[in-house]
Design an enzyme around this catalytic site. Structure first.
Site, mmCIF file in Angstrom:
data_model
loop_
_atom_site.group_PDB
_atom_site.id
_atom_site.type_symbol
_atom_site.label_atom_id
_atom_site.label_comp_id
_atom_site.label_asym_id
_atom_site.label_seq_id
_atom_site.Cartn_x
_atom_site.Cartn_y
_atom_site.Cartn_z
ATOM 1 N N SER A 190 50.401 42.198 43.666
ATOM 2 C CA SER A 190 50.876 41.244 42.651
ATOM 3 C C SER A 190 50.053 41.351 41.370
ATOM 4 C CB SER A 190 50.845 39.804 43.194
ATOM 5 O OG SER A 190 49.575 39.223 43.031
ATOM 6 N N LYS A 198 31.524 37.833 38.900
ATOM 7 C CA LYS A 198 31.871 38.862 37.910
ATOM 8 C C LYS A 198 30.597 39.443 37.265
ATOM 9 C CE LYS A 198 36.382 38.650 38.398
ATOM 10 N NZ LYS A 198 37.222 39.783 38.779
ATOM 11 N N TYR A 213 32.890 31.926 40.089
ATOM 12 C CA TYR A 213 33.675 33.063 39.575
ATOM 13 C C TYR A 213 32.811 33.889 38.622
ATOM 14 C CZ TYR A 213 37.583 35.506 37.261
ATOM 15 O OH TYR A 213 38.434 36.468 36.745
ATOM 16 N N SER A 271 35.980 40.638 33.837
ATOM 17 C CA SER A 271 36.425 39.483 33.037
ATOM 18 C C SER A 271 35.397 39.336 31.929
ATOM 19 C CB SER A 271 36.414 38.230 33.917
ATOM 20 O OG SER A 271 36.533 37.071 33.148
ATOM 21 N N ILE A 290 48.103 41.836 37.949
ATOM 22 C CA ILE A 290 47.590 42.990 37.197
ATOM 23 C C ILE A 290 47.594 44.242 38.081
ATOM 24 C CG2 ILE A 290 45.515 43.919 36.054
ATOM 25 C CD1 ILE A 290 44.836 40.983 35.231
HETATM 26 P P1 NDP Z 1 46.759 37.677 41.214
HETATM 27 O O1 NDP Z 1 46.418 36.484 42.021
HETATM 28 O O2 NDP Z 1 48.150 37.849 40.728
HETATM 29 O O3 NDP Z 1 46.344 39.019 41.959
HETATM 30 C C1 NDP Z 1 45.217 39.104 42.784
HETATM 31 C C2 NDP Z 1 45.570 39.981 43.941
HETATM 32 O O4 NDP Z 1 44.412 40.098 44.790
HETATM 33 C C3 NDP Z 1 46.693 39.386 44.792
HETATM 34 O O5 NDP Z 1 47.610 40.399 45.132
HETATM 35 C C4 NDP Z 1 45.947 38.880 46.012
HETATM 36 O O6 NDP Z 1 46.711 38.917 47.220
HETATM 37 C C5 NDP Z 1 44.836 39.881 46.101
HETATM 38 N N1 NDP Z 1 43.769 39.387 46.942
HETATM 39 C C6 NDP Z 1 43.174 38.173 46.942
HETATM 40 N N2 NDP Z 1 42.258 38.103 47.907
HETATM 41 C C7 NDP Z 1 42.278 39.293 48.547
HETATM 42 C C8 NDP Z 1 41.585 39.825 49.645
HETATM 43 N N3 NDP Z 1 40.675 39.112 50.313
HETATM 44 N N4 NDP Z 1 41.869 41.084 50.054
HETATM 45 C C9 NDP Z 1 42.811 41.813 49.413
HETATM 46 N N5 NDP Z 1 43.512 41.361 48.374
HETATM 47 C C10 NDP Z 1 43.252 40.116 47.953
HETATM 48 O O7 NDP Z 1 45.739 37.623 39.978
HETATM 49 P P2 NDP Z 1 45.424 38.649 38.791
HETATM 50 O O8 NDP Z 1 46.356 39.782 38.806
HETATM 51 O O9 NDP Z 1 45.280 37.837 37.587
HETATM 52 O O10 NDP Z 1 43.955 39.128 39.204
HETATM 53 C C11 NDP Z 1 43.554 40.478 39.322
HETATM 54 C C12 NDP Z 1 42.131 40.618 38.835
HETATM 55 O O11 NDP Z 1 42.075 40.355 37.441
HETATM 56 C C13 NDP Z 1 41.149 39.668 39.499
HETATM 57 O O12 NDP Z 1 39.961 40.369 39.833
HETATM 58 C C14 NDP Z 1 40.856 38.644 38.407
HETATM 59 O O13 NDP Z 1 39.595 38.064 38.529
HETATM 60 C C15 NDP Z 1 40.963 39.527 37.174
HETATM 61 N N6 NDP Z 1 41.182 38.774 35.933
HETATM 62 C C16 NDP Z 1 42.348 38.074 35.748
HETATM 63 C C17 NDP Z 1 42.524 37.335 34.585
HETATM 64 C C18 NDP Z 1 43.749 36.528 34.347
HETATM 65 O O14 NDP Z 1 43.795 35.773 33.352
HETATM 66 N N7 NDP Z 1 44.794 36.632 35.167
HETATM 67 C C19 NDP Z 1 41.489 37.309 33.528
HETATM 68 C C20 NDP Z 1 40.319 38.091 33.834
HETATM 69 C C21 NDP Z 1 40.182 38.794 34.984
HETATM 70 P P3 NDP Z 1 47.626 37.671 47.648
HETATM 71 O O15 NDP Z 1 48.749 37.650 46.674
HETATM 72 O O16 NDP Z 1 48.036 38.022 49.038
HETATM 73 O O17 NDP Z 1 46.746 36.467 47.593
#
Ligand code: NDP
Length: 275
Positions: A23, A165, A161, A148, A25
């Site tokens: 899902s 990071k 968080y 981030s 990014i």
């Molecule tokens: P999402 O929640 O859409 O995506 C995160 C993904 O990580 C999901 O698919 C989730 O799976 C998966 N995930 C969570 N926990 C685990 C785990 N234990 N093992 C494997 N997969 C896991 O968020 P983003 O796309 O926004 O986040 C992606 C990255 O970008 C993160 O590291 C976040 O910190 C970073 N980021 C995002 C920002 C934003 O504004 N969105 C800003 C700055 C950084 P599931 O769907 O099953 O929970």
């Protein structure tokens, strides 16, 4: 690099592994590199989501392997990375993307929440990198770390968080200098605010999903635009990629005038802590 018609495919047949690829990014990164002819390994803890996204990429013509992997479990990371190496022959790019967030005052946040955030964001990236590093070095590959601005600057109401990071920043900038001679590289990505499910699933201080409102600074960018910037950054093997106008402003103010940044950021985010 391969040329198809007039289009240059920079990552044709390269193997790109994305954690949390089902899902947000991560998924957009899978699609972008898949469109470029890369072979994609999707790892995510959501087993149904992994299958669905793998089928979707396959239908778009991408060679893909989806594996259920909870990055907090070292054995699952070792297994998934080994499966990908056995299947595709190696790894050229590892994208440490899987992440969760939390949102609450430090005083209200249980230690278990800090631990959980560290386990996913920091240890998850550590386990996957440990399992892939030999292959990445062999192929003079690239590690992309989705960090981030909170990896290099403070963020009120998200102490766990922010700590996770910052830990990633320390680990991966140090690792970069350690493996430089091998031709292997690390690119750190600081995305700013992006429209995904991340904040909807933020943990409150009690460890349950919080419904407390979130402050957003500037315009929220799309995952597609982030993936495009990451793709271009990977082509140029950049050291750090700071995205969105607000992200760039925050990054530079925190570098040049850290005390001013802390005051501005605190003023902007303090209302989040009022219940
Ligand atoms: P999402 O929640 O859409 O995506 C995160 C993904 O990580 C999901 O698919 C989730 O799976 C998966 N995930 C969570 N926990 C685990 C785990 N234990 N093992 C494997 N997969 C896991 O968020 P983003 O796309 O926004 O986040 C992606 C990255 O970008 C993160 O590291 C976040 O910190 C970073 N980021 C995002 C920002 C934003 O504004 N969105 C800003 C700055 C950084 P599931 O769907 O099953 O929970």
């Amino acid at each position: 690099m391969r040329r198809i018609g007039k289009i240059m495919l920079k990552f044709k047949d390269k193997v790109v592994v994305v954690t949390g690829g089902a899902s947000g990014i991560g998924l957009a990164i899978c699609r972008r590199f898949g469109n470029d002819g890369a072979k994609i390994g999707i790892l995510d803890m959501d087993a149904v989501g992994v299958k669905r996204r793998a089928r979707e990429l396959e239908a778009a013509g991408t060679d893909v392997l989806g594996i259920k992997c909870d990055v907090t479990i070292k054995e699952e990371c070792d297994f998934a990375i080994n499966e990908i190496i056995n299947h595709f022959g190696g790894i050229d790019i590892l994208v440490n993307n899987a992440g969760i967030t939390q949102r609450d005052a430090f005083v209200n946040t249980r230690i278990s929440v800090f631990r959980k955030v560290m386990e996913v964001n920091f240890f998850g990236s550590l386990y996957c990198t440990k399992a892939s590093i030999a292959s990445l070095i062999k192929r003079k590959g690239l590690i992309i770390v989705i960090e981030s601005v909170a990896g290099v600057a403070p963020l009120l109401g998200r102490t766990g968080y922010c700590a996770s990071k910052h830990a990633l920043h320390g680990l991966f900038t140090s690792l970069r200098s350690e493996i430089r001679e091998t031709g292997t590289h690390v690119m750190i990505v600081c995305p700013g605010f992006i429209k995904t499910n991340l904040q909807k699933r933020a943990l409150g201080g009690d460890g349950k999903v919080t419904h407390h409102p979130q402050t957003i600074v500037g315009k929220q960018n799309t995952t597609k635009s982030v993936a495009e910037a990451i793709y271009k950054g990977a082509v140029r093997r950049k050291h750090i990629l700071v995205l969105t106008a607000a992200g760039k402003a925050g990054y530079w103010i925190s570098r040049i005038a850290p005390v001013l940044y802390e005051r501005m950021m605190a003023r902007k985010f303090r209302s989040e802590l009022i219940r």
